[in-house]
Design a protein around this motif. Sequence first.
Motif, PDB file in Angstrom:
ATOM      1  N   GLU A 103       0.843  -1.196   0.000  1.00  0.00           N
ATOM      2  CA  GLU A 103       0.000   0.000   0.000  1.00  0.00           C
ATOM      3  C   GLU A 103       0.877   1.245   0.000  1.00  0.00           C
ATOM      4  O   GLU A 103       1.929   1.274   0.643  1.00  0.00           O
ATOM      5  CB  GLU A 103      -0.877  -0.019   1.264  1.00  0.00           C
TER       6      GLU A 103
ATOM      7  N   ALA B 212      -1.456  -3.101   5.814  1.00  0.00           N
ATOM      8  CA  ALA B 212      -2.201  -1.846   5.680  1.00  0.00           C
ATOM      9  C   ALA B 212      -1.555  -0.774   6.539  1.00  0.00           C
ATOM     10  O   ALA B 212      -1.128  -1.041   7.660  1.00  0.00           O
ATOM     11  CB  ALA B 212      -3.658  -2.047   6.111  1.00  0.00           C
TER      12      ALA B 212
ATOM     13  N   ALA C 206      -6.941  -4.713   6.284  1.00  0.00           N
ATOM     14  CA  ALA C 206      -7.558  -3.452   5.832  1.00  0.00           C
ATOM     15  C   ALA C 206      -7.776  -2.514   7.018  1.00  0.00           C
ATOM     16  O   ALA C 206      -8.240  -2.943   8.075  1.00  0.00           O
ATOM     17  CB  ALA C 206      -8.894  -3.732   5.142  1.00  0.00           C
TER      18      ALA C 206
ATOM     19  N   ASP D 194     -11.156  -5.062   1.711  1.00  0.00           N
ATOM     20  CA  ASP D 194     -11.024  -3.608   1.716  1.00  0.00           C
ATOM     21  C   ASP D 194     -12.219  -2.990   2.428  1.00  0.00           C
ATOM     22  O   ASP D 194     -13.266  -3.631   2.586  1.00  0.00           O
ATOM     23  CB  ASP D 194     -10.917  -3.059   0.284  1.00  0.00           C
TER      24      ASP D 194
ATOM     25  N   THR E  88     -17.710  -2.958   2.968  1.00  0.00           N
ATOM     26  CA  THR E  88     -16.578  -3.883   3.062  1.00  0.00           C
ATOM     27  C   THR E  88     -16.637  -4.809   1.861  1.00  0.00           C
ATOM     28  O   THR E  88     -17.719  -5.227   1.435  1.00  0.00           O
ATOM     29  CB  THR E  88     -16.627  -4.726   4.352  1.00  0.00           C
TER      30      THR E  88
ATOM     31  N   SER F 139     -10.269  -4.248  -4.070  1.00  0.00           N
ATOM     32  CA  SER F 139     -10.231  -2.853  -3.615  1.00  0.00           C
ATOM     33  C   SER F 139     -11.449  -2.061  -4.085  1.00  0.00           C
ATOM     34  O   SER F 139     -12.058  -2.374  -5.111  1.00  0.00           O
ATOM     35  CB  SER F 139      -8.929  -2.165  -4.051  1.00  0.00           C
TER      36      SER F 139
END
Length: 327
Positions: free
Chosen positions: A34, A80, A121, A164, A176, A214
Amino acid sequence: SELIKPYLGSKYKVTEVPKSLIFYMSKHSGPVNEIQWCPVREQSHMLLSASMDKTVKVWDAVDTGCCLKTYSCHSCAVRAARWSSCGRRILSGGFDSMLHLTDVETGKQIFSSKTEFRISALKFHPTESNVFICGGFSPEVKAWDLRTSKVLRVYKAAVQQTLDILFLPEGREFLTSTDAVSRDSADRTIVAWDFQSAAKISNQIFHERYTCPSLTLHPKEPVFVAQTNGNYMALFSAQRPYRINKKKRYEGHKVEGFAVGCEFSPDGTLLVTGSSDGKVFFYNYHTSRIIRTLSAHKEACVSAIFHPVLPSLLATCDWAGEIKIWQ
């Protein structure tokens, strides 16, 4: 950053597709999961990266391309990491089931907590800066309050993993995307929740048999996009009943099991996504046509994000641990 200063007072101009490589940054020894530009406009030269090499790094990705800080508070892959809204703290979650809130300057942990699951996430609430939502390898998603270091609410879905999390504007509702694996699971891939009551609003949003690694929100219109493992991005209404737009489908890139991220340009005209073949694809949001592709990486490109202030500056990262800045 002197480069950002002239743009701070002015309105964001039109986004162009970047053409040339400015910085090639490779201090990570594992895949980068990320990246995120600092949300404070004056400090948006800083880029955050979270990696499988157990570290979180902050880069000067506008002026020098140098790594400014490395944080090694996790004992496993960091899946994350997010900037706090003030830009002074970093929230990170990893496969060690740990949550850490780190002071950017000192590198000290302001908050640490062990969860019952590996984290995949994290998202801060858009208006309540001390509240965040955390999900991972668990049927539960949890809202935490950093002021009390406690769980505020638990959201229970019959799934195995949260891929995500996306807050809708104002933060009253959030989505979600899940790794639902039962035979009739196509109707549980994207779930909409009421943030306050923890009630499920809908799990009848996406009916294709693909998971969605995502989700991203349009900056100006009430729509969101879901990246799917069917090698296309689907467009949905961000208002109830969150209907899919069957006329628009953004396809051409490859996902192939990677958690490939997607994002809109700040002016909302372009939709950009990585691709498992290392390319970056730029789609016209309105026509859903591919405008251009960029051969950015040799390995899977898992994220491509436009700078919030500097027009057409793009950061990309890949499965080999490289981060590149384009303009």
